[in-house]
Design an enzyme around this catalytic site. Structure first.
Site, mmCIF file in Angstrom:
data_model
loop_
_atom_site.group_PDB
_atom_site.id
_atom_site.type_symbol
_atom_site.label_atom_id
_atom_site.label_comp_id
_atom_site.label_asym_id
_atom_site.label_seq_id
_atom_site.Cartn_x
_atom_site.Cartn_y
_atom_site.Cartn_z
ATOM 1 N N CYS A 100 -19.765 66.973 49.719
ATOM 2 C CA CYS A 100 -19.628 66.392 48.382
ATOM 3 C C CYS A 100 -20.298 67.319 47.383
ATOM 4 O O CYS A 100 -21.405 67.807 47.646
ATOM 5 C CB CYS A 100 -20.277 65.006 48.352
ATOM 6 S SG CYS A 100 -20.156 64.180 46.746
ATOM 7 N N HIS A 142 -13.086 58.866 49.968
ATOM 8 C CA HIS A 142 -14.347 59.451 49.507
ATOM 9 C C HIS A 142 -14.435 59.366 47.981
ATOM 10 O O HIS A 142 -15.467 58.940 47.434
ATOM 11 C CB HIS A 142 -14.430 60.906 49.986
ATOM 12 C CG HIS A 142 -15.629 61.655 49.494
ATOM 13 N ND1 HIS A 142 -16.609 62.125 50.344
ATOM 14 C CD2 HIS A 142 -16.013 62.031 48.238
ATOM 15 C CE1 HIS A 142 -17.547 62.739 49.630
ATOM 16 N NE2 HIS A 142 -17.202 62.708 48.354
ATOM 17 N N GLU A 143 -13.346 59.756 47.303
ATOM 18 C CA GLU A 143 -13.391 59.757 45.828
ATOM 19 C C GLU A 143 -13.530 58.342 45.277
ATOM 20 O O GLU A 143 -14.284 58.109 44.329
ATOM 21 C CB GLU A 143 -12.139 60.421 45.253
ATOM 22 C CG GLU A 143 -11.985 61.887 45.566
ATOM 23 C CD GLU A 143 -13.243 62.703 45.322
ATOM 24 O OE1 GLU A 143 -14.033 62.360 44.417
ATOM 25 O OE2 GLU A 143 -13.460 63.674 46.054
ATOM 26 N N HIS A 146 -16.933 56.915 45.190
ATOM 27 C CA HIS A 146 -17.756 57.328 44.042
ATOM 28 C C HIS A 146 -17.673 56.305 42.904
ATOM 29 O O HIS A 146 -18.634 56.111 42.163
ATOM 30 C CB HIS A 146 -17.292 58.687 43.508
ATOM 31 C CG HIS A 146 -17.850 59.873 44.245
ATOM 32 N ND1 HIS A 146 -19.194 60.160 44.282
ATOM 33 C CD2 HIS A 146 -17.236 60.861 44.941
ATOM 34 C CE1 HIS A 146 -19.375 61.280 44.991
ATOM 35 N NE2 HIS A 146 -18.210 61.715 45.407
HETATM 36 NI NI NI Z 1 -18.023 63.447 46.510
#
Ligand code: NI
Length: 178
Positions: A100, A142-143, A146
Site C-alpha cells: 500500500c 483493497h481500495e 480505504h
Molecule cells: Ni492502499
C-alpha cells in the site's frame, strides 16, 4: 499535473469512513481524479483511494497495464469508481500479498474474496458494473477498504506474513502498492 503527497498509516484521514460523493460534488470530481491519476502514476501504484491524498470522499482509481515492475500481475482495466459497492460472489477467499502506498516498504498476506461484483459510477457519472476475480478483485477490495478507514495490515491473519518487502522477498518484487 499535480502529484499530491500520500498520507501514511497513522494519519487520521486513513482511519475514517469517507463520505459519499453527492450531486454537488460532481463538479469538482474531475480535478480530484486528475490529481489521483497523476499521483498514482508518479508512484507506480496499481490503485489509489481519495483519502490517501487527504480527501475524505468515496472515490478510488485502479488499473494495471503491462508493467515491468509487476511482471506477474494480470492486467486490470484503468478504472475510476465513485461511491463503489462490492458484493462477494460466493464465500471463497484466497490469500495474496499486498502492499500500500500508505504503508511504504511493507508487504502482508491478506485474505480477500476470490470473486466479486462491484458497481458504482465513473467520473462522468456513468454507471459501472463488473465482475472480477483474482488480483483484479483483490485490488478493488483493497481500495474500497480505504473508504471505510481500513488498511490491509488489520486484515492479516498471521503476522509472521507481514514485514519489509526487502526482507520477505530479497530477490523479487512481490506485489504492487495499491
Ligand atoms: Ni492502499
Amino acid at each position: 499535473m499535480t502529484v499530491r503527497s500520500v498520507r501514511r498509516m497513522g494519519d487520521p484521514v486513513l482511519c475514517a469512513r469517507a463520505q459519499e460523493v453527492a450531486t454537488i460534488s460532481w463538479a469538482v470530481l474531475g480535478d480530484l481524479v486528475c490529481d489521483m491519476k497523476d499521483t498514482m502514476a508518479a508512484l507506480n501504484g496499481a490503485g489509489l483511494a481519495a483519502p490517501q491524498i487527504g480527501v475524505p470522499l468515496r472515490v478510488v482509481i485502479f488499473g494495471v497495464s503491462v508493467n515491468p515492475r509487476y511482471p506477474k500481475a494480470l492486467p486490470v482495466p484503468e478504472t475510476v469508481l465513485v461511491n463503489p459497492v462490492i458484493e462477494p460472489i460466493g464465500e471463497e477467499q484466497e490469500e495474496g500479498w499486498e502492499g500500500c502506498l500508505s504503508v511504504p516498504g511493507l508487504r502482508g498476506l491478506v485474505p480477500r474474496y476470490t470473486r466479486i461484483v462491484y458497481h458504482g459510477f465513473d467520473a462522468e457519472g456513468t454507471p459501472v458494473r463488473r465482475e472480477a476475480e483474482g488480483f483484479h478483485a483483490r485490488v478493488v477490495q483493497h481500495e474500497c477498504d480505504h473508504l471505510d478507514g481500513i488498511l490491509y495490515p488489520s486484515r492479516i491473519r498471521d503476522l509472521r506474513f507481514f514485514g519489509y518487502e526487502t526482507a520477505l522477498f530479497p530477490e523479487e518484487f512481490s506485489a504492487p502498492d495499491v
